[in-house]
Scaffold this motif. Sequence first.
Motif, PDB file in Angstrom:
ATOM      1  N   VAL A  85       0.864  -1.191   0.000  1.00  0.00           N
ATOM      2  CA  VAL A  85       0.000   0.000   0.000  1.00  0.00           C
ATOM      3  C   VAL A  85       0.897   1.236   0.000  1.00  0.00           C
ATOM      4  O   VAL A  85       1.741   1.387   0.886  1.00  0.00           O
ATOM      5  N   CYS A  86       0.704   2.109  -0.984  1.00  0.00           N
ATOM      6  CA  CYS A  86       1.493   3.340  -1.063  1.00  0.00           C
ATOM      7  C   CYS A  86       0.593   4.537  -0.814  1.00  0.00           C
ATOM      8  O   CYS A  86      -0.323   4.798  -1.602  1.00  0.00           O
ATOM      9  N   LEU A  87       0.847   5.246   0.282  1.00  0.00           N
ATOM     10  CA  LEU A  87       0.110   6.482   0.538  1.00  0.00           C
ATOM     11  C   LEU A  87       0.783   7.584  -0.277  1.00  0.00           C
ATOM     12  O   LEU A  87       2.007   7.719  -0.251  1.00  0.00           O
ATOM     13  N   ALA A  88      -0.020   8.352  -0.989  1.00  0.00           N
ATOM     14  CA  ALA A  88       0.548   9.406  -1.845  1.00  0.00           C
ATOM     15  C   ALA A  88      -0.397  10.605  -1.783  1.00  0.00           C
ATOM     16  O   ALA A  88      -1.331  10.714  -2.570  1.00  0.00           O
ATOM     17  N   GLY A  89      -0.160  11.449  -0.787  1.00  0.00           N
ATOM     18  CA  GLY A  89      -1.061  12.573  -0.602  1.00  0.00           C
ATOM     19  C   GLY A  89      -2.413  12.113  -0.067  1.00  0.00           C
ATOM     20  O   GLY A  89      -3.446  12.673  -0.409  1.00  0.00           O
TER      21      GLY A  89
END
Length: 205
Positions: A85-89
């Motif tokens: 899971v990549c949080l990006a903003g």
Amino acid sequence: MKKRIAVLLSGRGSNFEALAESVASGRIPNAEMALVVSNREGAPGIEKARERGIPARVIPSKGLERETYDRQVVAALEEAGINLVCLAGFMRLLSPYFVERFRGRILNIHPSLLPAFPGLEAHRQEIEHGVKFAGCTVHFVDENLDAGPIILQAVVPVLDDDTPETLAARVLAEEHRIYSEAVRIVLEGRYRIEGRRVLLEPPKN
Ligand code: GRF
């Protein structure tokens, strides 16, 4: 089997796009951009995902308790068989429930050299504080804000005539570069964690 990546975002989605490009071009090998989730209706990042043919879902967070919301997101991630899971903003703190379900498999990008300037408006605060160097950080996510073990950082100078906008643009180019690099390192398992330290191992060729 390709590793399945999800990006969680709330807005513009330029880091999502950088990651999607890296997956498409093979800079992040053996991976698939499998899902984009936004907590906000109308986030431009969702439209960008759809244009690329990547499954994209809006799961609105408004008015929901943190864990109630996170249970919906975790269910969507598990249903999609997500590995990373990549949080990006993504403008939300994750609940302990979420962090536990994906422990060690959640990354975030933050536009400062953590632990300096966590939270919002890092660029404005950096200029006001008078720091000479700024940058960005990719880190593992834990229950605290912008706090987990640091995987990669990049540094940029702060110029005398910088505004928050010009500094943000210089930092953003580095964000796009190091986020893909960090995702590759994590997917390839080229690191070990000692305490708070993420020690990187060279590529296996
Ligand atoms: C980036 O500056 C990122 O570091 C921060 O939020 C911003 C998101 O930009 N967490 P984008 O939506 O990826 O363009």
